[in-house]
Design an enzyme around this catalytic site. Structure first.
Site, PDB file in Angstrom:
ATOM      1  N   PHE A 129       2.174 -12.692 -29.547  1.00  0.00           N
ATOM      2  CA  PHE A 129       0.798 -12.175 -29.716  1.00  0.00           C
ATOM      3  C   PHE A 129       0.057 -11.455 -28.434  1.00  0.00           C
ATOM      4  O   PHE A 129       0.306 -11.779 -27.151  1.00  0.00           O
ATOM      5  CB  PHE A 129      -0.115 -13.531 -29.971  1.00  0.00           C
ATOM      6  N   ASP A 214       3.219  -9.770 -20.485  1.00  0.00           N
ATOM      7  CA  ASP A 214       2.191  -9.845 -20.965  1.00  0.00           C
ATOM      8  C   ASP A 214       1.825 -11.374 -20.518  1.00  0.00           C
ATOM      9  O   ASP A 214       1.978 -12.256 -21.193  1.00  0.00           O
ATOM     10  CB  ASP A 214       1.914  -9.858 -22.405  1.00  0.00           C
ATOM     11  N   LYS A 243      -8.378 -12.805 -19.693  1.00  0.00           N
ATOM     12  CA  LYS A 243      -8.666 -14.076 -19.870  1.00  0.00           C
ATOM     13  C   LYS A 243      -9.246 -14.546 -18.617  1.00  0.00           C
ATOM     14  O   LYS A 243     -10.476 -14.231 -18.037  1.00  0.00           O
ATOM     15  CB  LYS A 243      -7.803 -14.951 -20.370  1.00  0.00           C
TER      16      LYS A 243
END
Length: 396
Positions: A129, A214, A243
């Protein structure tokens, strides 16, 4: 009639009025233990005093000037990230998806600049994702992500997670990079072995590819090191983060070596808002905390304590829970029964969690979590699991 807020989220019927540390206080008058942390975003807990002070001080001085001018707080944050990582240079974004997109552009521009414009495709892996932009969903290829949004963006070749033979076979003269999450988040908290990550580095070196990590969810101290790839003792060529980087304030970045960023010259990429004085001041405040002596070691110890409690629950409730996944404070509980039923039951009992693929519940508390909060979370989980086990027996 369609609501004023576009109905793209299946939101729980719950709202909060304030937060403090590991707790959120709902408009329903209840206190909730937050082991979702805004999906790993509120890394230092809600309303951390140092972040609040920085927000107030910088907010009273300067928010935004655009990238037409120098931004000292951004320069300082970039230098601190360079000094603490593999990278030589940093580009700031507003979100993780933007960071991933920017890193993807860097990959293509690198090979173009080095005289290999035919190298433009990126190998990705199943269960990944990378965000919800059109290119990001095209890279991940998850059925729920791509349905109704075709045709997909070309340039991404997917192979099975962890299958090095399949990965090698997928490399062609057009391959530019390999993109992997060291710990898969949305796809079910699957941790890449150090050997797998080291082999990815060797494959990239062998074929002249860029290694693209990632670490949007697994980075920024969540595993007990600054970035998850450090456990394997290797470094990527480019990495996207977000994040936890802003502790709750919108901020992201992609980091790269000087060689990988050789094509990123004035005009090749940009953003109006990204890297603004307010965002980067808060980014520096986050680094003040996470780069302090002993912070990562404390996360590792706390993660071990939490994992031990979760593993004990798996043994105690084998008809409800199957296994514990993950590392540090990025953990997952694979459920025997549907996890999407258990998440609301935990919420009703006062514990906030978040679902993931492969029937997993993500456990993502603030990195500042303490022993008392861990004990409280384990107690709530135990109670909910016991109720589920009893219900299953009654229906048998």
């Amino acid at each position: 009639m369609i609501p004023a807020v576009m109905p793209t989220y299946a939101r729980a019927d719950l709202a909060f009025e304030r937060g403090e540390g590991a707790y959120l206080f709902g408009t329903d008058g209840r206190r909730y233990l937050d082991f979702a942390a805004g999906i790993a975003v509120v890394a230092l807990g809600h309303c951390h005093p140092h972040l609040v002070k920085t927000l107030q001080e910088q907010g009273s001085k300067l928010w935004h000037v655009s990238n037409l001018y120098r931004i000292p707080e951004g320069e300082r944050l970039a230098q601190r990230l360079v000094d603490s990582t593999f990278a030589d240079t940093v580009f700031f974004t507003n979100s993780g998806a933007e960071a991933w997109e920017g890193a993807t552009k860097l990959v293509r521009k690198y090979h173009y600049t080095r005289g290999n414009p035919k190298r433009w495709r990126i190998i990705t892996v199943t269960n990944s994702f990378h965000g919800r932009t059109l290119a990001a969903i095209s890279a991940a290829k998850g059925e729920k992500l791509i349905k109704g949004f075709g045709p997909l963006v070309d340039g991404f070749d997917q192979v099975a997670w962890g299958n090095l033979n399949e990965l090698r076979a997928a490399i062609t003269d057009e391959t530019a990079a390999i993109c992997v999450e060291p710990i898969v988040g949305e796809g079910g908290i699957k941790t890449a072995t150090p050997e797998y990550l080291r082999e990815l580095r060797r494959v990239c070196d062998e074929f002249g590819l860029l290694l693209f990590f990632d670490e949007i969810q697994c980075g920024y101290g969540r595993t007990g090191k600054f970035f998850a790839h450090e456990w394997a003792g290797i470094t990527p060529d480019v990495m996207c983060v977000a994040k936890g980087i802003g502790g709750g304030f919108p901020l992201g970045a992609f980091l790269a070596t000087e060689e990988a960023a050789c094509g990123m010259t004035p005009g090749t990429h940009g953003s109006t808002y990204a890297g603004n004085p307010l965002a980067t001041a808060i980014g520096n405040a986050v680094l003040d905390i996470v780069l302090a002596d002993g912070f990562f070691e404390q996360v590792e110890r706390t993660g071990q304590q939490l994992r031990a409690g979760l593993e004990a629950l798996v043994k105690r409730h084998p008809t409800v829970l199957e296994e514990v996944r993950g590392k540090g404070l990025m953990l997952g509980l694979k459920c025997v029964q549907p996890s999407d039923q258990m998440v609301p039951e935990l919420r009703a009992a006062g514990l906030l969690t978040v679902g993931a693929g492969e029937n997993v519940i993500r456990i993502l508390p603030p990195l500042t979590i303490g022993a008392a909060e861990i004990a409280e979370a384990i107690s709530i989980l135990d109670t909910v699991c016991a109720a589920r086990a009893s219900k299953a027996v009654a229906h048998a």
